[in-house]
Design an enzyme around this catalytic site. Structure first.
Site, PDB file in Angstrom:
ATOM      1  N   HIS A  12       0.661  -6.928  -1.476  1.00  0.00           N
ATOM      2  CA  HIS A  12       1.877  -5.913  -1.079  1.00  0.00           C
ATOM      3  C   HIS A  12       3.114  -6.331  -1.509  1.00  0.00           C
ATOM      4  O   HIS A  12       3.900  -5.516  -2.087  1.00  0.00           O
ATOM      5  CB  HIS A  12       1.933  -6.148   0.514  1.00  0.00           C
ATOM      6  CG  HIS A  12       0.995  -5.293   1.147  1.00  0.00           C
ATOM      7  ND1 HIS A  12       1.086  -4.825   2.454  1.00  0.00           N
ATOM      8  CD2 HIS A  12      -0.321  -4.374   0.858  1.00  0.00           C
ATOM      9  CE1 HIS A  12       0.256  -4.050   2.901  1.00  0.00           C
ATOM     10  NE2 HIS A  12      -0.547  -3.793   1.947  1.00  0.00           N
ATOM     11  N   HIS A  71       2.153 -11.808   5.856  1.00  0.00           N
ATOM     12  CA  HIS A  71       1.707 -12.712   5.212  1.00  0.00           C
ATOM     13  C   HIS A  71       2.868 -13.961   5.255  1.00  0.00           C
ATOM     14  O   HIS A  71       3.996 -13.489   4.735  1.00  0.00           O
ATOM     15  CB  HIS A  71       1.316 -12.417   3.622  1.00  0.00           C
ATOM     16  CG  HIS A  71       0.654 -11.236   3.659  1.00  0.00           C
ATOM     17  ND1 HIS A  71      -0.499 -11.020   4.430  1.00  0.00           N
ATOM     18  CD2 HIS A  71       0.820 -10.038   3.129  1.00  0.00           C
ATOM     19  CE1 HIS A  71      -1.162 -10.083   4.282  1.00  0.00           C
ATOM     20  NE2 HIS A  71      -0.528  -9.130   3.276  1.00  0.00           N
TER      21      HIS A  71
END
Length: 326
Positions: free
Chosen positions: A200, A286
């Protein structure tokens, strides 16, 4: 160097007889980003650091259950709508990120006067830059003569697919199921161990930085009635001389209204949404330790430097990919 070159500030000289001018003192190194680019690039680590700090300090975020295996918050108790993997921005934008990047880039090229009034070389070179950046996106996240670079790096650093590994040991699954994250999920397994580059972060940084580079230099030059106004990029010529990038823009359309146009506004809208989703990724999905945001940033930066900085000091590369706005 002739008189015109001196007047326009288009050439660089180390001769002690030439007085220092604003054009020469403000010119950037061809090996490094310009001050404007440095400012824009600093946005990315700032967003990642802020998101990480917010995630660590926010009581709501720290208290929300977090699946450390799948690396996202439990949907029913997510601390924010953007912490849910099924939020529309993640599903419709990030998951289809390169489609949005490509579409907005095409819209900008199709609508800005610089490309319509040029001789076609700007369009061809812009398409070449898009192809190189897109190829890097494919190699890192989709396919690299087999598993993509992200999955190869994960396995190289000791990662494996836990469930699929057990299936292979028992003879119920093929070795292929161990090679990619997608195959692991299909087999019902979990990617475990190893260093997992944040896909991402990579996508959002690479795509938004690509659009910014393509839009900003075109708009700055198209709105300049004096050649090179607002453009402090420096380039190395074939003979080793250091000059302003504007010396190669004699054919570029100048004097147009300094505007984005519909395509440019669309592209910057995609950039803005990319930065927002980058912040949401850093905050809710994350961490620096579980899925390296830093590595995602660095891998994206490699492509940005290769496509937009390297050509400034390697004429042979610049002859192929050109420079935005030139």
């Amino acid at each position: 160097m002739n008189g015109n070159d001196s007047i326009n500030g288009a050439a660089f000289t180390t001769s002690p007889k030439m007085p220092s001018t604003a054009a020469t003192t403000s010119r950037s190194s061809p090996f490094l980003p310009t001050p404007l680019e440095t400012l824009l690039l600093s946005v990315y680590p700032t967003i990642l650091i802020f998101g990480t700090l917010f995630s660590a300090l926010s009581p709501e975020t720290r208290a929300a259950p977090y699946d450390t295996i799948k690396q996202f918050h439990v949907q029913a108790t997510a601390p924010s709508y953007f912490a849910r993997k099924d939020n529309l921005f993640n599903v419709l934008f990030v998951k289809r990120g390169w489609l949005w990047i490509t579409g907005s880039f095409l819209a900008f090229v199709a609508t800005h006067p610089t490309f319509r009034n040029g001789n076609g070389r700007q369009v061809a070179r812009a398409a070449t830059r898009w192809a190189i950046v897109t190829s890097w996106w494919i190699l890192v996240t989709q396919w690299c003569f087999g598993p993509p670079i992200i999955d190869r790096g994960f396995r190289f650093t000791g990662g494996r697919c836990e469930v699929a590994q057990d299936a292979v040991s028992s003879g119920t699954a093929g070795q292929k199921e161990l090679f990619t994250a997608a195959a692991c999920r299909t087999a019902g397994g979990n990617w475990s161990g190893g260093h997992d580059i944040s896909g991402h972060v990579f996508l959002l940084v690479l795509g938004s930085c690509f659009l910014v580079q393509e839009v900003i230099w075109v708009v700055l030059r198209a709105g300049a009635r004096i050649a090179g106004s607002g453009d402090d990029r420096a380039i190395v010529m074939d003979d080793g001389a250091l000059k302003g990038a504007r010396v190669e823009a004699e054919y570029a359309a100048e004097g147009h209204e300094k505007h984005l146009g519909a395509g440019g506004k669309f592209a910057l809208g995609v950039v803005g949404l990319s930065l927002w989703m980058l912040l949401m990724t850093a905050t809710y999905f994350h961490t620096w330790f579980e899925k390296s945001q830093l590595t995602g940033l660095l891998v994206a930066s490699m492509a940005v430097y290769t496509v937009y900085i390297l050509p400034r000091w390697v004429p042979a590369v610049r002859a192929i990919v050109g420079l935005p706005g030139i």
